[in-house]
Design an enzyme around this catalytic site. Structure first.
Site: not given
Length: 245
Positions: A11-12, A62, A153, A157, A186
């Site tokens: 969330a940073s 995590v 990656y 995912k 994004i």
């Protein structure tokens, strides 16, 4: 109806920050999970609190089950029981498959797959007890179609998509919904660092003619987390401007 606590990992900055902001404004108490950028998470915590919103930052890896356990305990003590999990924390690796060593491969899987597993494992007992909860995993369009020079990656995912669908079927009888978002290209610092030429190519390959924004992803999270989406589970929603059409 009063909302409870949401955990947002990663969330940073970038997408995670936008998600946390949106959820806090939606009325959630938000645990801002971070690892490498605690300063930014604390700044966001203070920004939200200054607006009268409930938020708390916590630094944890995590991929480390013990640290995740401590994070969830902290969230419940400071904010209340966890009703929403957004597994956003992730890491990337670019390079030829044959040049991806064991350490890099394992690190990608530890963060992108085992990380969400750890967070779900630690929050699930409470959700099962209350027979209510919402889990949203952040995958990627590359987890759906694959990407050259991003095998590790993409594999991680793609596995997250499988985890989402399996858990959705397993947990639905307990009233717990599990969905997945697969963002496209994004506009984040990571994307912009690719350079103007690459960014322009990505825009041209996106039917809507632009990069997505972190707010686009946050809005989708807001929708899936809301009770108005209460009949939606086991879905993988691409938010990519038509990139994968």
């Amino acid at each position: 109806m009063m909302k409870q606590t949401a955990i947002v990992t990663g969330a940073s900055g970038g997408i995670g920050r936008a998600i946390a902001l949106r959820l806090a404004n939606d009325g959630w108490s938000v645990l801002l999970g971070c690892n490498n950028n605690e300063k930014s998470a604390l700044e966001l915590q203070n920004e939200l609190r200054a607006k009268g919103l409930r938020a708390a930052a916590y630094s944890a890896d995590v991929a480390n089950r013990s640290e995740v356990c401590d994070m969830i305990r902290f969230a419940e003590e400071k904010l209340g029981h966890v009703e929403l999990v957004v597994n956003n924390a992730g890491t990337a690796h670019t390079g030829l498959f044959q040049d991806t060593d064991d350490e890099a491969w394992q690190h990608i899987l530890d963060v992108n797959l085992t990380g969400p597993r750890n967070v779900i494992m630690e929050t699930l007992p409470g959700m099962l007890k209350r027979k209510k909860g919402c889990i949203i995993n952040i995958s990627s369009i590359w987890g759906i179609r694959g990407a050259s020079c991003e095998a590790a990656y993409s594999a991680s995912k793609s596995a997250l998509v499988g985890l989402t669908r399996s858990l959705a079927a397993e947990l639905a009888p307990s009233g717990i919904r599990v969905n997945c978002i697969a963002p496209g290209c994004i506009s984040t610092d990571m994307t912009l660092h690719l350079g103007d030429e690459t960014v322009n190519i990505l825009k041209e390959e996106t039917p809507l003619g632009r990069l997505g924004t972190p707010e686009d992803i946050a809005a989708t999270i807001s929708f899936l987390a809301d009770e108005s989406a209460g009949f939606i589970t086991g879905q993988v929603l691409t938010v990519d401007g038509g990139f994968t059409i």
